[in-house]
Design a protein around this motif. Structure first.
Motif, mmCIF file in Angstrom:
data_model
loop_
_atom_site.group_PDB
_atom_site.id
_atom_site.type_symbol
_atom_site.label_atom_id
_atom_site.label_comp_id
_atom_site.label_asym_id
_atom_site.label_seq_id
_atom_site.Cartn_x
_atom_site.Cartn_y
_atom_site.Cartn_z
ATOM 1 N N VAL A 1 -38.699 -5.139 -25.955
ATOM 2 C CA VAL A 1 -40.443 -5.137 -24.697
ATOM 3 C C VAL A 1 -40.425 -6.592 -24.984
ATOM 4 O O VAL A 1 -40.517 -7.479 -24.323
ATOM 5 N N PRO A 2 -40.582 -6.987 -26.980
ATOM 6 C CA PRO A 2 -41.447 -8.633 -27.231
ATOM 7 C C PRO A 2 -40.293 -9.593 -26.565
ATOM 8 O O PRO A 2 -40.534 -10.348 -26.059
ATOM 9 N N LEU A 3 -38.008 -9.747 -26.451
ATOM 10 C CA LEU A 3 -37.815 -9.560 -26.162
ATOM 11 C C LEU A 3 -37.853 -10.351 -24.451
ATOM 12 O O LEU A 3 -38.158 -11.756 -23.848
ATOM 13 N N VAL A 4 -38.040 -9.298 -23.871
ATOM 14 C CA VAL A 4 -38.553 -8.994 -22.058
ATOM 15 C C VAL A 4 -39.913 -10.371 -21.810
ATOM 16 O O VAL A 4 -39.981 -10.703 -21.272
ATOM 17 N N LEU A 5 -40.937 -9.627 -23.433
ATOM 18 C CA LEU A 5 -42.428 -10.187 -22.515
ATOM 19 C C LEU A 5 -42.411 -11.776 -23.012
ATOM 20 O O LEU A 5 -43.344 -12.745 -22.138
ATOM 21 N N ALA A 6 -41.600 -12.426 -23.561
ATOM 22 C CA ALA A 6 -41.701 -13.211 -24.170
ATOM 23 C C ALA A 6 -40.265 -14.685 -22.904
ATOM 24 O O ALA A 6 -39.981 -15.632 -23.284
ATOM 25 N N GLY A 7 -40.154 -13.869 -21.691
ATOM 26 C CA GLY A 7 -38.478 -14.289 -21.133
ATOM 27 C C GLY A 7 -36.987 -14.570 -21.796
ATOM 28 O O GLY A 7 -36.499 -15.586 -21.190
ATOM 29 N N PRO B 1 -40.970 -15.702 -16.999
ATOM 30 C CA PRO B 1 -41.973 -16.343 -17.490
ATOM 31 C C PRO B 1 -41.970 -16.569 -19.349
ATOM 32 O O PRO B 1 -41.972 -15.758 -19.955
ATOM 33 N N ALA B 2 -41.440 -17.383 -19.563
ATOM 34 C CA ALA B 2 -41.728 -17.888 -20.679
ATOM 35 C C ALA B 2 -42.853 -18.108 -21.233
ATOM 36 O O ALA B 2 -44.388 -18.590 -21.436
ATOM 37 N N ARG B 3 -43.180 -17.154 -22.366
ATOM 38 C CA ARG B 3 -44.780 -16.597 -23.198
ATOM 39 C C ARG B 3 -44.165 -16.597 -24.457
ATOM 40 O O ARG B 3 -43.096 -16.187 -25.039
ATOM 41 N N ARG B 4 -45.209 -16.791 -25.357
ATOM 42 C CA ARG B 4 -45.074 -16.697 -26.828
ATOM 43 C C ARG B 4 -46.087 -14.874 -27.178
ATOM 44 O O ARG B 4 -46.678 -15.415 -27.006
ATOM 45 N N VAL B 5 -44.648 -15.245 -28.213
ATOM 46 C CA VAL B 5 -45.590 -13.107 -28.565
ATOM 47 C C VAL B 5 -45.274 -13.170 -29.856
ATOM 48 O O VAL B 5 -45.010 -13.344 -30.016
ATOM 49 N N LEU B 6 -46.687 -12.465 -30.341
ATOM 50 C CA LEU B 6 -46.329 -12.323 -31.173
ATOM 51 C C LEU B 6 -46.805 -10.219 -31.009
ATOM 52 O O LEU B 6 -47.327 -10.124 -31.509
#
Length: 837
Positions: free
Chosen positions: A43-49, A55-60
């Motif tokens: 999930v974090p990898l997908v949400l970060a693109g 889309p590219a996002r920075r995920v914490l």
């Protein structure tokens, strides 16, 4: 190279379209996904693109534990074919692996709180994932509340995801503003439940203690599982000590025995999480392995049924982990580990009948933990009482009050509860406020390096084999080569750097011997636990709690101690000292100066007024002398305290005064105001009103015993309204009867009682009444013995008298027994006396 084949097999992938849609439309969502579905890694990898072309996002990503944060980051980096520090990194206390290209950063919830306090906007962060939110750790609940506050005020674009294997999805959805709930279904294999209770009795856990008989049984069940089942065995135990003892009892098994807990060396943790390397393995783990980590190769789970939760005794200033029965939710999580990769089995070391009596979920930390750190976080956030924060559970008022007292004592908050500049600095040290105070103030006294060394010992309690002497534990850690010593040195470096000083081994060493420095820093951290010797290994802490050392402790001869770690077993009068340092009285005075009292002390103690000139630190008396002429107002206060403790029985109650109180109680019950309440509670509440001026002339218990309570009680009569004059009319002491006698009325029961010889009531047709209430007539024989009881005299003459007459006339022939008592003259005398008269 991205391991696409592994990513495509993770079951959470099917829920990703709904999850991304929920975050795009609502900005917040709750993800429920069983362990092993990929919620923590894919999930974090997908949400970060990074895996899926979005889309590219920075995920914490916020994890509850350091071990889980490191493991999640390494797993995601492996899936991308990289090492941590590239596009995936992590930050935990004392360790950071992040680079300029990092877009997914895994942090502990504690680190997230620190970051929010420094930068409320979380600049550059697009998505925050709070993982394993079902565990209800206090830091996670606090971080969620702060993030929701940020979304509502300054960052409506910040996306927030609460992720968990099993959680109160509806509660979290409401908290996140009626956010959508997205569910992912994992590939679950059947898990057979094997009930394996101990054959003999086992004492229930209390404090940190676990019955050794249970641990021996758990080890035997692990051996049994190895013979009955294939695959690796994962065994859940409550803590590090129990893991060590069970590991010792498994010596010689045909399997590699590994230990997984927060204190385990990183190399051991990595080896466990990497999966089997050939032979069978037995992994002994704390609850960290319930949901935060995946242990490959496990087909069997052995569950001891125990867990550790924080508990705080606010009255005694003691807080520690305590052993409890694991909840049913935890049991399901643990069992599920056996069915991750194939069909498996769980061996539960308790009776099946007990399972239904277990708590459904673990206790939220906010309900049971020490809230000093939480209160400091909310004060720094600008909401000292947390009343405006969105929380699943409100903090208990008593615990918040105790937390504010601690923060005020260490200078972290002002009189209004707002954080001071010192408090803000404390909040950024990543320490409990007590330890932050010890580090800052201790650095000025003993040097930054040594203060950091001692605080590092206090922040993670050293192993029991280090002993109970904190100074000896410090020397052991300095020369130690074990995992604890390595973590300790790392924390010392972090704390030294946080003070802005060199972390070198000889930098800023300070003056004076180690023992004195250790004692001072420990006393600064726990001033209410400075303790004075009472003899034979017993001490009294400034908090008023007794403390005892073990028989073999080298600290038993110390005149003063700074107690760092103690617990109080159930039903025990004193706390057991686990870790302490020797100090002197001067150090105690310095560290606990805010607890110092010097002056006149007049109080009720041991059943009388005690007047002394005293100097003390909390409950510890430093000097005492008798006080000859104590202040009258202090004496009066002590006497009132004695009355409240022991009751009005301290006064002189004659029969008449006791009867007066009963009469007033009757009128208050029947008529109410203005007749006064004369119960113990009411009299004690108004003692200064009805006992003046006698109270002002009294000086000790004997003087109270000379006060005529009846005379004083008359001051409470309703004189102002004029009703006091009707006392004898409404509740007379005596009632006249037809014989001419005046009979005392007893007011102690529900109805007033008139006990009178039957012959004295001849001719009285109706029952006497007081204040409109019929009295309960106890009709007596000529010898004064009970013959009948009635509240309806007319009915008795018609229906009951005949039977009494038949029974008693032969026994008392000299007394009149007329057939019609209503027309006969009443008498106190025999028939012969009547004829003579």
């Amino acid at each position: 190279m991205i391991r696409t084949d592994v990513l495509e097999q993770l079951p959470v992938r099917t829920a990703l379209p709904a999850l991304e849609r929920a975050l795009d439309e609502r900005g917040a969502a709750v993800l429920c996904a069983p362990p092993g579905t990929g919620k923590t890694t894919l999930v974090p990898l997908v949400l970060a693109g990074l895996a899926g072309g979005g889309p590219a996002r920075r995920v914490l990503v916020a994890e509850p534990r350091r071990i889980a944060a490191r493991a999640a980051a390494r797993r995601m980096a492996w899936l991308l074919g990289e090492r941590t520090g590239g596009r995936v990194g992590f930050t935990v206390r004392g360790e950071r692996s992040v680079g300029p290209d990092t877009v997914v950063e895994v942090v502990t919830t504690g680190v997230l709180l620190q970051r929010l306090q420094r930068d409320q906007e979380l600049s550059g962060t697009d998505v925050v994932i709070i993982d394993e939110c079902h565990e209800r750790h206090l830091d996670a609940d606090t971080a969620a509340a702060f993030l929701l506050d940020v979304r509502a005020t300054i960052r409506p674009d910040l996306r927030l995801l609460a992720a968990s294997a099993t959680t109160d999805a509806e509660g979290w959805a409401r908290l996140l503003g009626d956010a959508p709930v997205v569910e992912a279904h994992g590939v679950s294999h059947p898990v057979e439940v094997v009930w394996a209770p101990p054959a003999g009795p086992v004492r229930p856990p209390h404090g940190m203690r676990v019955d050794p008989a249970l641990l021996t049984h758990v080890a035997a069940v692990v051996r049994r599982a190895l013979t009955e089942r294939d695959g690796d065995v994962l065994c859940f135990l409550p803590g590090v000590g129990e893991i060590g003892r069970v590991a010792g009892q498994l010596a010689g098994v045909e399997a590699e025995v590994l230990q997984v807990h927060g204190r385990a060396p990183a190399a051991v943790q990595d080896a466990v999480l990497a999966g089997p390397s050939g032979g069978r393995r037995v992994v002994l783990a704390t609850s960290v392995a319930e949901s935060s980590l995946t242990v490959p190769g496990v087909r069997v789970v052995v569950d001891s049924g125990l867990a550790r939760e924080p508990r705080t005794d606010h009255a005694r200033g003691l807080s520690a982990l305590t052993t409890v029965r694991a909840s049913r939710a935890a049991g399901r999580q643990r069992a599920g580990r056996a069915g991750r990769e194939a069909p498996g089995a769980v061996y539960r070391c308790w009776e099946q009948a007990e399972d239904g009596r277990l708590a459904p979920f673990p206790s939220p930390e906010i309900k049971v933990a020490d809230l000093a750190s939480f209160a400091l976080q909310t004060a720094c956030w600008g909401d000292p009482d947390a009343s405006g924060l969105p929380l699943l559970d409100r903090p208990p008022a008593g615990a918040m009050g105790a937390a504010r007292e601690v923060l005020t004592a260490v200078g972290a908050v002002d009189a209004t509860g707002r954080a001071t500049g010192r408090g803000v600095r404390m909040s950024r040290l990543g320490l409990h406020p007590r330890l932050a105070r010890a580090l800052l103030d201790g650095a000025d006294e003993v040097g930054g390096r040594r203060a950091a060394e001692v605080v590092a010992l206090l922040s993670e309690e050293p192993p029991r084999e280090y002993g109970d002497d904190l100074a000896h534990a410090l020397r052991t850690a300095r020369r130690g080569g074990d995992g604890y010593a390595a973590r300790w040195r790392q924390e010392v470096r972090r704390l030294s750097q946080s003070l802005g000083r060199s972390a070198g081994p000889s930098a800023d060493a300070g003056a004076g011997p180690d023992d004195a420095a250790v004692g001072l820093v420990a006393a600064l951290a726990f001033p209410e636990r400075v303790a004075r010797a009472r003899g034979q290994g017993a001490f009294l802490m400034a908090s008023g709690t007794g403390a005892e050392l073990g028989d073999g402790s080298r600290l038993r001869s110390a005149p003063w101690l700074a107690v760092a770690v103690a617990d109080r077993p159930a039903h025990a009068a004193s706390a057991r000292v686990r870790l302490a340092a020797v100090i002197d009285e001067g150090t105690a005075r310095l560290a606990a100066g805010h607890l110092r009292f010097s002056g006149e002390e007049v109080r009720w103690a041991d059943g009388d007024v005690v007047a002394r000139s005293v100097e003390r630190l909390g409950a510890v008396e430093l000097s005492v002398r008798a006080l000859r002429r104590p202040a009258p107002e202090l004496v009066r206060g002590a006497l009132l305290d004695g009355l409240r403790r022991e009751g009005p029985g301290l006064l002189r109650w004659t029969r008449d005064s006791g009867q007066l109180r009963l009469r007033l109680a009757f009128l208050h019950r029947v008529l109410g105001a203005p007749w006064p309440d004369v119960s113990d509670e009411a009299l004690l509440a108004r003692a200064d009103e009805w006992l003046e001026p006698e109270l002002s002339r009294a000086g000790r218990r004997a003087d109270l015993a000379r006060i005529d309570a009846g005379q004083a009680l008359r001051r409470l009569l309703p004189w102002a309204t004029g009703d006091a004059a009707r006392l004898d009319e409404l509740a007379p002491e005596r009632i006249g009867v037809p014989s001419g006698s005046r009979i005392r009325v007893e007011y102690g029961g529900e109805q007033p009682v008139l006990a009178v010889k039957l012959q004295e009531l001849f001719g009285l047709a109706e029952t006497p009444r007081v204040a409109g209430v019929p009295v309960l007539v106890h009709l007596l024989s000529p010898a004064g013995r009970p013959a009948a009881v009635t509240a309806d005299l007319a009915s008795f003459w018609r229906e009951g008298y005949r039977g009494v007459r038949a029974e008693l006339r032969g026994r008392y022939p000299k007394h009149p027994w007329p057939e019609d008592p209503t027309t006969t003259e009443a008498t106190r005398f025999t028939s012969a006396r009547l004829r003579r008269d």
